[in-house]
Design a protein around this motif. Sequence first.
Motif, mmCIF file in Angstrom:
data_model
loop_
_atom_site.group_PDB
_atom_site.id
_atom_site.type_symbol
_atom_site.label_atom_id
_atom_site.label_comp_id
_atom_site.label_asym_id
_atom_site.label_seq_id
_atom_site.Cartn_x
_atom_site.Cartn_y
_atom_site.Cartn_z
ATOM 1 N N SER A 37 46.670 55.764 86.433
ATOM 2 C CA SER A 37 46.024 56.739 85.542
ATOM 3 C C SER A 37 46.802 56.944 84.254
ATOM 4 N N VAL A 76 40.373 59.929 88.667
ATOM 5 C CA VAL A 76 41.683 60.363 88.176
ATOM 6 C C VAL A 76 42.194 61.486 89.090
ATOM 7 N N VAL A 113 49.610 63.891 85.631
ATOM 8 C CA VAL A 113 48.368 63.626 84.909
ATOM 9 C C VAL A 113 48.102 64.745 83.904
ATOM 10 N N ILE A 118 39.922 54.133 88.101
ATOM 11 C CA ILE A 118 41.294 54.025 88.599
ATOM 12 C C ILE A 118 41.290 53.493 90.038
#
Length: 440
Positions: free
Chosen positions: A26, A46, A52, A230
């Motif tokens: 990600s 994600v 993140v 992803i």
Amino acid sequence: MESKMEIIGGKPLRGVVEAQGAKNASLPVMAAALLLKDSTLRISRVPNLLDVNTMADLLRSLGAEVSFSNHDMEIHTPSDISWETPPDLVRKMRASSLVLGPLLARCGKAVMPLPGGCSIGSRPIDLHLKGLTKMGATIELVHGAVHAHTSGLTGCRIYLDFPSVGATENLMMAAVFARGETVLENTAREPEIYNLVEALKSMGAQVEADGTGVIRIQGVDALQSAESRIIPDRIEACTYILAGAATNGEVTVTGVIPNHIDSLLAKLEEAGASLTVKESEVTIHPSPRLKGVSLKTLPYPGFPTDLQPQVMAALCLAQGTSVIQESVFQSRFLHVSELNKMGAKIDIQSNSAIITGVDRLTGADVVATDLRAGAALVIAGLAAVDSTYVYHLGHIFRGYEEMDRKLTALGADVRVLAGDSGDGCGAEKNVRGSSPVLGG
């Protein structure tokens, strides 16, 4: 008072858990959105993690618009973006260095403090800087920050002295707009690399990567809006498989790509574990006590250093002696003293850990020194007699989405105990990585 995880161990885990999207895929795909100009990158699967969210905040600070809900992220990059990164965000996470290549390619300059992250030894970005210099960037280190500029990057041949994942990703993104062809040799071959390759290709980049460690990038003038998905997080999936092995349970991990985790599956079979492997799921079954094995961490497709602490936790209860040689990071044994607090017998000799299997582990107060060490201590706590309290949960939730809830669904007795944050719930919310802006 900080948050901690309470684990009342000794219960075999049973049930099904779905793998999250890969953290390490990600972050570079998100950074690649900086290459766009008045265009949008939509990314699915994600994971909602601290790292993140930190990357999303970093992109926002540079001028991008980021929305995130239900594991779908949309990043719109306007025509004008900033090329100077905020020190407070960069120092939170080593992967912040992934914006360096895109910023140089897109803006012709970048200023970035040296990044932070886990305390697992020296992780210099020398290979990143060396490659960017060869492509025509001028780079200076000023007061602990990288100052880079270029009048235009030029394609060239770059041989990496070590197959660094971050350097491979950064140089690949930097080369997207370079004049002519860039050939990267001895590159990292992790699955996350090819997730980034596919994302760049969907945006219009000309990238060829055939799995041999050679990546060719033909420079283009511009990219366009695109979509990317992803891949499953192989390290998270393996962590739950090892938790099943350590507790003599039966855990099925779904949504995985089994050939991405071959190195662990082979070692578990060698140790006597009973496994069922299907197209997109792996089940570990109850079996007699694991046998000791030897392994050495290596770049992919070798045994991943990111799994070394977790497999060590499981081998603490194996019959006989195991030897783990760490060849990637020199300080990745910080969890050993914590495991020994719980009754493990682990001796360190240079870059090797000699593990003498014990009949049982006992709960203790332990501290997560980094992301994967934290996961190892959770595995040990699940297998241990009595209660274990794991501190520094922020490390764990950097890479594991809702770990306590997933373990509870597998029958574990775990809970996150929030510290005194002033509002009664903020500590738990913050340590998980949720954000009122990002949601998800």
